[in-house]
Design a protein around this motif. Structure first.
Motif, PDB file in Angstrom:
ATOM      1  N   ASP A 129      -5.317   8.041   8.247  1.00  0.00           N
ATOM      2  CA  ASP A 129      -4.560   6.790   8.206  1.00  0.00           C
ATOM      3  C   ASP A 129      -3.077   7.144   8.105  1.00  0.00           C
ATOM      4  O   ASP A 129      -2.632   7.682   7.107  1.00  0.00           O
ATOM      5  CB  ASP A 129      -4.990   5.947   7.010  1.00  0.00           C
ATOM      6  N   VAL A 130      -2.336   6.873   9.142  1.00  0.00           N
ATOM      7  CA  VAL A 130      -0.912   7.224   9.156  1.00  0.00           C
ATOM      8  C   VAL A 130      -0.023   6.001   8.970  1.00  0.00           C
ATOM      9  O   VAL A 130       1.189   6.102   9.086  1.00  0.00           O
ATOM     10  CB  VAL A 130      -0.533   7.959  10.464  1.00  0.00           C
ATOM     11  N   SER A 131      -0.619   4.877   8.635  1.00  0.00           N
ATOM     12  CA  SER A 131       0.161   3.643   8.530  1.00  0.00           C
ATOM     13  C   SER A 131       1.196   3.683   7.415  1.00  0.00           C
ATOM     14  O   SER A 131       2.200   2.986   7.487  1.00  0.00           O
ATOM     15  CB  SER A 131      -0.773   2.443   8.333  1.00  0.00           C
ATOM     16  N   GLN A 132       0.953   4.485   6.387  1.00  0.00           N
ATOM     17  CA  GLN A 132       1.872   4.542   5.248  1.00  0.00           C
ATOM     18  C   GLN A 132       2.604   5.890   5.153  1.00  0.00           C
ATOM     19  O   GLN A 132       3.088   6.256   4.095  1.00  0.00           O
ATOM     20  CB  GLN A 132       1.092   4.296   3.948  1.00  0.00           C
TER      21      GLN A 132
ATOM     22  N   ALA B 155       5.446   6.116  -2.203  1.00  0.00           N
ATOM     23  CA  ALA B 155       4.355   5.827  -3.141  1.00  0.00           C
ATOM     24  C   ALA B 155       3.020   6.378  -2.639  1.00  0.00           C
ATOM     25  O   ALA B 155       2.175   6.778  -3.442  1.00  0.00           O
ATOM     26  CB  ALA B 155       4.247   4.328  -3.379  1.00  0.00           C
ATOM     27  N   ALA B 156       2.847   6.436  -1.336  1.00  0.00           N
ATOM     28  CA  ALA B 156       1.590   6.937  -0.774  1.00  0.00           C
ATOM     29  C   ALA B 156       1.384   8.422  -1.071  1.00  0.00           C
ATOM     30  O   ALA B 156       0.265   8.926  -0.983  1.00  0.00           O
ATOM     31  CB  ALA B 156       1.555   6.698   0.729  1.00  0.00           C
ATOM     32  N   TYR B 157       2.447   9.117  -1.419  1.00  0.00           N
ATOM     33  CA  TYR B 157       2.366  10.551  -1.671  1.00  0.00           C
ATOM     34  C   TYR B 157       2.712  10.933  -3.101  1.00  0.00           C
ATOM     35  O   TYR B 157       2.941  12.098  -3.401  1.00  0.00           O
ATOM     36  CB  TYR B 157       3.269  11.310  -0.685  1.00  0.00           C
TER      37      TYR B 157
END
Length: 75
Positions: free
Chosen positions: A4-7, A12-14
């Motif tokens: 999923d590359v949307s974020q 925050a995703a990382y």
């Protein structure tokens, strides 16, 4: 497996990277590798046992998997 590359631009995703160990960071890189994904899928499609897959992937990619705890540890 398509990641999923949307974020991918979201800090925050990382956030979990901040507390990740070196093996965890290595796994993050490897699991996104298309060659690894293809080889894993091929071994699974061949009906290889988890033990066989572990042995073959260790030899090819220089990795080891943590033992699972609990009742599913034989998988």
């Amino acid at each position: 497996m398509v990641p999923d590359v949307s974020q991918w631009r979201s800090d925050a995703a990382y956030d979990y990277f901040d507390d990740s160990s070196v093996p965890d960071l290595c796994w993050e890189g490897l699991r996104r590798n298309s060659n690894y994904q293809r080889e894993f899928a091929e071994l699974k499609a061949e009906g290889r046992s988890p033990h066989e897959m572990d042995t073959l992937l260790r030899a090819r990619w220089g990795i080891s998997f943590r033992d699972k705890s609990g009742p599913d540890s034989s998988r």
